[in-house]
Design a protein around this motif. Structure first.
Motif, PDB file in Angstrom:
ATOM      1  N   SER A 254       0.930  -1.084  -0.025  1.00 13.55           N
ATOM      2  CA  SER A 254       0.186   0.202  -0.007  1.00 13.55           C
ATOM      3  C   SER A 254       0.730   1.262  -0.013  1.00 13.55           C
ATOM      4  O   SER A 254       2.036   1.190   0.401  1.00 13.55           O
TER       5      SER A 254
ATOM      6  N   CYS B 245      -5.532   4.330  -4.447  1.00 10.55           N
ATOM      7  CA  CYS B 245      -6.269   3.054  -5.044  1.00 10.55           C
ATOM      8  C   CYS B 245      -5.914   3.169  -6.630  1.00 10.55           C
ATOM      9  O   CYS B 245      -6.613   4.269  -7.147  1.00 10.55           O
ATOM     10  N   ASP B 246      -5.351   2.370  -7.359  1.00  4.63           N
ATOM     11  CA  ASP B 246      -4.892   2.676  -8.729  1.00  4.63           C
ATOM     12  C   ASP B 246      -4.705   1.172  -9.432  1.00  4.63           C
ATOM     13  O   ASP B 246      -3.995   0.293  -8.875  1.00  4.63           O
ATOM     14  N   ASP B 247      -5.212   1.240 -10.531  1.00  4.40           N
ATOM     15  CA  ASP B 247      -5.262  -0.242 -11.249  1.00  4.40           C
ATOM     16  C   ASP B 247      -4.244  -0.216 -12.400  1.00  4.40           C
ATOM     17  O   ASP B 247      -3.995  -0.744 -12.969  1.00  4.40           O
ATOM     18  N   ASP B 248      -2.963   0.599 -12.105  1.00  6.22           N
ATOM     19  CA  ASP B 248      -2.071   0.591 -13.006  1.00  6.22           C
ATOM     20  C   ASP B 248      -1.493  -0.767 -13.085  1.00  6.22           C
ATOM     21  O   ASP B 248      -1.161  -1.177 -12.304  1.00  6.22           O
ATOM     22  N   PRO B 249      -1.221  -1.018 -14.244  1.00  4.52           N
ATOM     23  CA  PRO B 249      -0.569  -2.596 -14.489  1.00  4.52           C
ATOM     24  C   PRO B 249       0.604  -2.561 -14.050  1.00  4.52           C
ATOM     25  O   PRO B 249       1.050  -3.604 -13.748  1.00  4.52           O
TER      26      PRO B 249
ATOM     27  N   THR C 270      -0.372  -1.774  -9.241  1.00  2.00           N
ATOM     28  CA  THR C 270      -1.719  -1.881  -8.666  1.00  2.00           C
ATOM     29  C   THR C 270      -1.581  -1.617  -7.273  1.00  2.00           C
ATOM     30  O   THR C 270      -0.798  -2.402  -6.462  1.00  2.00           O
TER      31      THR C 270
ATOM     32  N   HIS D  35      -1.937  -3.760  -3.409  1.00  2.00           N
ATOM     33  CA  HIS D  35      -1.641  -5.111  -3.878  1.00  2.00           C
ATOM     34  C   HIS D  35      -2.863  -5.738  -4.156  1.00  2.00           C
ATOM     35  O   HIS D  35      -3.751  -6.094  -3.017  1.00  2.00           O
ATOM     36  N   PRO D  36      -3.172  -6.318  -5.238  1.00  2.00           N
ATOM     37  CA  PRO D  36      -4.571  -6.839  -5.554  1.00  2.00           C
ATOM     38  C   PRO D  36      -4.487  -8.089  -4.624  1.00  2.00           C
ATOM     39  O   PRO D  36      -6.119  -8.729  -4.581  1.00  2.00           O
ATOM     40  N   ARG D  37      -3.876  -8.790  -4.323  1.00  2.00           N
ATOM     41  CA  ARG D  37      -3.919 -10.029  -3.577  1.00  2.00           C
ATOM     42  C   ARG D  37      -3.676  -9.801  -1.963  1.00  2.00           C
ATOM     43  O   ARG D  37      -3.556 -10.934  -0.999  1.00  2.00           O
TER      44      ARG D  37
END
Length: 178
Positions: free
Chosen positions: A101, A106-110, A113, A116-118
């Motif tokens: 974090s 909050c950002d969906d940049d490839p 992200t 952390h998505p998980r």
């Protein structure tokens, strides 16, 4: 300054020396983030990927004046310094450093992200983070304590077993740490 959380893991070579070296590398040099806290070290079974040895995991909480991209570059530099090779997804590795974090971003940049998505699904991230910061919150998900409690309640197969290694401890610059 922005509060950020980094997850550290190693399951190849001298795992403890690698984790300590990662802390030293991440917190050293120009533009380095300021240490806030470091968690105890946990030994954990690998999650996903091929058969492999157990990991040592920890969480480092920092304050940084840098951007999320700069923090990611620092993390990747540390991985390279310890011989990280990306051949097999979720495979064995000398060092894995994830930016979990970065403030409330909050950002969906490839490329990065955030959060952390998980992270909310991984006890080896949540438990050390909770130890380092009992009031921690994962942006968009809520209190880390609640996320961990929910994860533990769901994990009937023991897939996310972890145990604190009381015999091991990471040092922050100036000798602070566990």
């Amino acid at each position: 300054m922005t509060r950020a959380v980094l997850s550290l893991g190693s399951n190849l070579g001298d795992r403890m020396a690698t984790l300590q070296g990662a802390v030293d590398t991440l917190l050293g040099g120009p533009g380095a983030p300021a240490p806030v806290a470091v968690s105890p070290v946990y030994e954990t079974a690998p999650v996903g990927g091929p058969d492999q040895g157990a990991f040592l995991n920890a969480v480092l909480v920092v304050d940084t004046a840098g951007t999320p991209g700069e923090l990611l570059a620092r993390a990747q530099d540390a991985e390279r310094a310890f011989g990280r090779v990306r051949e097999v997804r979720w495979g064995p590795r000398t060092l894995d450093v994830d930016v979990v974090s970065y403030g409330d971003v909050c950002d969906d940049d490839p490329d990065l992200t955030l959060p952390h998505p998980r992270a909310h699904l991984r006890a080896f991230v949540l438990q050390p983070w909770l130890d380092a910061d009992p009031l921690a919150e994962l942006p968009g998900r809520g209190p880390v304590a609640d996320l961990l409690a929910g994860l533990v309640a769901e994990d009937t197969g023991g897939a996310q077993e972890l145990r604190v290694r009381e015999d091991l401890g990471l040092r922050l610059p100036g000798g602070e740490g566990r």
